[in-house]
Design a protein around this motif. Structure first.
Motif, PDB file in Angstrom:
ATOM      1  N   MET A   1       0.899  -1.161   0.027  1.00  0.00           N
ATOM      2  CA  MET A   1       0.058   0.060  -0.039  1.00  0.00           C
ATOM      3  C   MET A   1       0.891   1.091   0.005  1.00  0.00           C
ATOM      4  SD  MET A   1      -2.279   2.219   2.333  1.00  0.00           S
ATOM      5  CE  MET A   1      -1.772   3.514   1.834  1.00  0.00           C
ATOM      6  N   PRO A   2       0.103   1.987   0.461  1.00  0.00           N
ATOM      7  CA  PRO A   2       0.785   3.108  -0.020  1.00  0.00           C
ATOM      8  C   PRO A   2       2.181   3.100   0.763  1.00  0.00           C
ATOM      9  CG  PRO A   2      -1.284   3.761   1.128  1.00  0.00           C
ATOM     10  CD  PRO A   2      -1.267   2.348   0.984  1.00  0.00           C
ATOM     11  N   ALA A   3       2.983   3.405  -0.029  1.00  0.00           N
ATOM     12  CA  ALA A   3       4.344   3.577   0.520  1.00  0.00           C
ATOM     13  C   ALA A   3       3.996   5.022   0.810  1.00  0.00           C
ATOM     14  CB  ALA A   3       5.296   3.173  -0.666  1.00  0.00           C
ATOM     15  N   PRO A   4       5.004   5.640   1.774  1.00  0.00           N
ATOM     16  CA  PRO A   4       4.793   6.806   1.956  1.00  0.00           C
ATOM     17  C   PRO A   4       5.908   7.313   0.707  1.00  0.00           C
ATOM     18  CG  PRO A   4       5.899   5.835   3.966  1.00  0.00           C
ATOM     19  CD  PRO A   4       5.555   4.695   2.680  1.00  0.00           C
ATOM     20  N   ARG A   5       3.991   6.307   0.880  1.00  0.00           N
ATOM     21  CA  ARG A   5       3.591   5.698  -0.123  1.00  0.00           C
ATOM     22  C   ARG A   5       3.868   6.471  -0.513  1.00  0.00           C
ATOM     23  NH1 ARG A   5      -0.548   2.900   1.353  1.00  0.00           N
ATOM     24  NH2 ARG A   5      -1.099   2.690   2.067  1.00  0.00           N
ATOM     25  N   GLU A  58     -19.140  -5.989  14.011  1.00  0.00           N
ATOM     26  CA  GLU A  58     -17.689  -6.512  14.230  1.00  0.00           C
ATOM     27  C   GLU A  58     -17.055  -5.140  15.042  1.00  0.00           C
ATOM     28  OE1 GLU A  58     -16.727  -9.155  10.457  1.00  0.00           O
ATOM     29  OE2 GLU A  58     -16.207  -7.058  10.451  1.00  0.00           O
ATOM     30  N   GLY A  59     -17.271  -4.067  14.555  1.00  0.00           N
ATOM     31  CA  GLY A  59     -17.125  -2.732  15.250  1.00  0.00           C
ATOM     32  C   GLY A  59     -15.598  -2.011  14.981  1.00  0.00           C
ATOM     33  N   SER A  60     -15.092  -2.869  14.209  1.00  0.00           N
ATOM     34  CA  SER A  60     -13.489  -2.131  13.953  1.00  0.00           C
ATOM     35  C   SER A  60     -13.026  -2.861  12.626  1.00  0.00           C
ATOM     36  CB  SER A  60     -12.690  -2.834  15.054  1.00  0.00           C
ATOM     37  OG  SER A  60     -11.258  -2.108  15.056  1.00  0.00           O
ATOM     38  N   LEU A  61     -12.161  -2.096  12.026  1.00  0.00           N
ATOM     39  CA  LEU A  61     -11.251  -2.296  10.743  1.00  0.00           C
ATOM     40  C   LEU A  61      -9.778  -2.023  10.809  1.00  0.00           C
ATOM     41  CD1 LEU A  61     -11.591  -2.716   7.670  1.00  0.00           C
ATOM     42  CD2 LEU A  61     -11.528  -0.261   7.381  1.00  0.00           C
ATOM     43  N   ASN A  62      -9.318  -3.145  10.633  1.00  0.00           N
ATOM     44  CA  ASN A  62      -7.633  -3.027  10.610  1.00  0.00           C
ATOM     45  C   ASN A  62      -7.213  -2.491   9.362  1.00  0.00           C
ATOM     46  OD1 ASN A  62      -8.066  -3.887  13.312  1.00  0.00           O
ATOM     47  ND2 ASN A  62      -6.730  -5.973  12.638  1.00  0.00           N
ATOM     48  N   THR A  63      -6.190  -1.416   9.278  1.00  0.00           N
ATOM     49  CA  THR A  63      -5.654  -0.879   8.056  1.00  0.00           C
ATOM     50  C   THR A  63      -4.170  -0.828   8.291  1.00  0.00           C
ATOM     51  OG1 THR A  63      -6.093   1.441   8.470  1.00  0.00           O
ATOM     52  CG2 THR A  63      -7.768   0.267   7.428  1.00  0.00           C
ATOM     53  N   ILE A  64      -3.571  -0.598   7.440  1.00  0.00           N
ATOM     54  CA  ILE A  64      -1.995  -0.414   7.601  1.00  0.00           C
ATOM     55  C   ILE A  64      -1.590   0.351   6.603  1.00  0.00           C
ATOM     56  CG2 ILE A  64      -1.514  -2.350   6.151  1.00  0.00           C
ATOM     57  CD1 ILE A  64       1.013  -2.760   7.875  1.00  0.00           C
ATOM     58  N   ALA A  65      -0.461   1.441   6.845  1.00  0.00           N
ATOM     59  CA  ALA A  65       0.131   2.372   5.983  1.00  0.00           C
ATOM     60  C   ALA A  65      -0.704   3.390   5.201  1.00  0.00           C
ATOM     61  CB  ALA A  65       0.741   1.305   4.814  1.00  0.00           C
ATOM     62  N   LEU A  66      -1.746   3.899   6.026  1.00  0.00           N
ATOM     63  CA  LEU A  66      -2.634   4.905   5.646  1.00  0.00           C
ATOM     64  C   LEU A  66      -2.280   6.168   6.149  1.00  0.00           C
ATOM     65  CD1 LEU A  66      -5.936   2.844   5.279  1.00  0.00           C
ATOM     66  CD2 LEU A  66      -4.170   2.883   3.805  1.00  0.00           C
ATOM     67  N   THR A  96       5.118   0.861   3.858  1.00  0.00           N
ATOM     68  CA  THR A  96       5.173   0.678   2.472  1.00  0.00           C
ATOM     69  C   THR A  96       4.471  -0.356   2.014  1.00  0.00           C
ATOM     70  OG1 THR A  96       7.158  -1.110   2.727  1.00  0.00           O
ATOM     71  CG2 THR A  96       7.737   1.225   2.591  1.00  0.00           C
ATOM     72  N   SER A  97       4.150  -0.772   0.637  1.00  0.00           N
ATOM     73  CA  SER A  97       3.565  -1.568   0.044  1.00  0.00           C
ATOM     74  C   SER A  97       4.182  -2.826   0.545  1.00  0.00           C
ATOM     75  CB  SER A  97       3.514  -1.591  -1.526  1.00  0.00           C
ATOM     76  OG  SER A  97       2.811  -0.649  -1.900  1.00  0.00           O
ATOM     77  N   GLN A  98       5.337  -3.006   0.633  1.00  0.00           N
ATOM     78  CA  GLN A  98       6.078  -4.271   1.236  1.00  0.00           C
ATOM     79  C   GLN A  98       5.542  -4.529   2.406  1.00  0.00           C
ATOM     80  OE1 GLN A  98       7.618  -6.840  -0.951  1.00  0.00           O
ATOM     81  NE2 GLN A  98       6.959  -7.949   0.885  1.00  0.00           N
ATOM     82  N   ASP A  99       5.618  -3.563   3.280  1.00  0.00           N
ATOM     83  CA  ASP A  99       5.131  -3.680   4.742  1.00  0.00           C
ATOM     84  C   ASP A  99       3.690  -4.329   4.780  1.00  0.00           C
ATOM     85  OD1 ASP A  99       7.536  -2.933   5.830  1.00  0.00           O
ATOM     86  OD2 ASP A  99       6.712  -0.612   5.834  1.00  0.00           O
ATOM     87  N   GLU A 100       2.763  -3.845   3.892  1.00  0.00           N
ATOM     88  CA  GLU A 100       1.439  -4.319   4.010  1.00  0.00           C
ATOM     89  C   GLU A 100       1.497  -5.898   3.535  1.00  0.00           C
ATOM     90  OE1 GLU A 100      -1.548  -1.780   2.509  1.00  0.00           O
ATOM     91  OE2 GLU A 100      -0.353  -0.502   1.575  1.00  0.00           O
ATOM     92  N   ILE A 101       2.182  -6.218   2.825  1.00  0.00           N
ATOM     93  CA  ILE A 101       2.140  -7.568   2.359  1.00  0.00           C
ATOM     94  C   ILE A 101       2.699  -8.525   3.343  1.00  0.00           C
ATOM     95  CG2 ILE A 101       3.120  -9.319   0.690  1.00  0.00           C
ATOM     96  CD1 ILE A 101       0.964  -7.277  -0.421  1.00  0.00           C
ATOM     97  N   ASN A 102       3.946  -7.917   3.833  1.00  0.00           N
ATOM     98  CA  ASN A 102       4.438  -8.554   5.095  1.00  0.00           C
ATOM     99  C   ASN A 102       3.542  -8.773   6.277  1.00  0.00           C
ATOM    100  OD1 ASN A 102       6.837  -8.735   3.787  1.00  0.00           O
ATOM    101  ND2 ASN A 102       7.756  -6.943   4.755  1.00  0.00           N
TER     102      ASN A 102
END
Length: 381
Positions: A1-5, A58-66, A96-102
């Motif tokens: 995802m987005p790498a800074p993104r 569920e009440g929650s959404l996990n995201t990363i790199a936003l 970064t995008s790679q962090d998201e995949i990891n």
């Protein structure tokens, strides 16, 4: 995802936008609704009302790199939370995008994995091949162009932009407007990328654009690596990752990044009254565009919220929020036809001419392998 993104020489790559009917796929529930974790559309989950109720439970959404200043994610997250009452948790916002995949792999079973990802195209394709993504068709899926989505609906593009050159005119006497300009001695120590191209979609796109400006092609990214190796050797390349903070401090006065980020930074600096005159140029000698892909984690801890988020960011509301930060929504043409487009925001986009051209999945993968193999030795020594 987005790498800074995370897009042949002097090819002007113009983004093609999809036509999309609003609300089509979520309206008719099946006779026996499926659990959100295996639902392949809102209709498959029992309709939008049922999907929404399950997500709210569920009440929650996990995201990363936003990060909030990336393609208007701050406003998107606020809008989603207010609309549905679901808390959005953002892990490692500057990842970064790679962090998201990891993270998909490392937290697959512990409840901490991201429910959704937003990554450069080559990263999404890699994640799909590794079996990490769930097939899910948003309402507008059928009208997203074939080259902008996985036929199995494991990922599809949401927004995009052009590689651009940002420059602080208060610290740089004459701002560069082309990749060729960046070779000039006057830019010693000033030319930066938004991240590491082996991990960051935006930095990878910068290398691809440099390749197009220096005799390369979608099949040959090596000239882009050679270009940055040359800048590194002559002292022009600055290895500091460019961010609004480094720009404001004067550490990265020239930054190769997406146009929607550079344009957004200029607005941010003006609002803050920062001592920065940030200007943006789209280089004609290496015009390269790309979308960022969205996808649902196959093992999402909050599967209903993950799917509801997808519906939101592909809705007219979500797409117009993107447009408000200069990111080009994939459904822009459809929204213009049906009257849901924010025309004032659309008029603020930079004008870019040319024929739509994008690297294929095979070309992107070949380019990714070349960068991963050659970047460090060529540029870092």
């Amino acid at each position: 995802m987005p790498a800074p993104r995370l897009r042949t020489a002097a090819v002007a790559v113009f983004l093609a936008f999809a036509a999309a009917p609003v609300g089509a796929c979520g309206d008719k529930p099946p006779a026996v609704p499926r659990a959100p974790a295996v639902a392949t559309s809102a209709a498959d989950a029992g309709g939008m009302a049922a999907l929404t109720a399950a997500a709210q439970k569920e009440g929650s959404l996990n995201t990363i790199a936003l990060p909030g200043d990336w393609a208007n994610y701050g406003a998107l997250i606020d809008g989603f939370e207010k609309k549905y009452g679901i808390k959005v948790v953002v892990e490692n916002p500057e990842g970064t995008s790679q962090d998201e995949i990891n993270a998909l792999k490392e937290h697959r079973k512990d409840g901490r994995a991201p429910d959704v990802i937003d990554v450069g195209g080559s990263f999404a394709q890699a994640a799909a091949r590794q079996g990490l993504l769930a097939p899910y068709e948003v309402a507008a899926f059928d009208d997203i162009p074939g080259e902008q989505k996985d036929p199995q609906a494991r990922w599809y593009n949401n927004y995009g932009g052009y590689v651009s050159i940002g420059c602080d005119a208060k610290r740089v006497k004459t701002c560069p407007s082309t990749f060729a300009d960046l070779r000039k001695p006057e830019y010693k120590g000033q030319v930066a990328l938004n991240g590491d191209p082996t991990k960051s979609g935006s930095a990878f796109a910068g290398v691809y654009a440099a390749a197009l400006a220096n005799g390369g092609s979608f099949d040959d990214i090596q000239p882009g690596i050679d270009f940055f190796a040359e800048l590194s050797k002559n002292g022009n390349f600055n290895p500091v990752e460019s961010t609004p903070a480094t720009i404001e401090k004067g550490q990265t006065p020239i930054s190769i990044d997406w146009d929607f980020l550079n344009l957004g930074y200029a607005d941010e600096f003006r609002r803050k009254g920062a001592d920065v005159d940030w200007r943006t140029a789209i280089p004609f000698d290496g015009s390269f565009a790309q979308y960022y892909a969205h996808a649902v984690n196959k093992d999402a801890p909050h599967p209903a919220a993950a799917r509801l988020w997808q519906e939101y960011v592909f809705s007219p509301e979500g797409q117009n929020i993107r447009l408000g930060a200069y990111a080009r929504p994939v459904l822009m043409d459809a929204m213009e036809r049906d009257g849901t487009l924010d025309k004032a925001a659309a008029e603020n986009l930079p004008t870019v001419e040319g024929t739509p051209t994008f690297p294929t999945e095979a070309q992107r993968e070949k380019a990714r392998e070349t960068v991963n193999r050659n970047w460090d030795a060529a540029v870092r020594g």
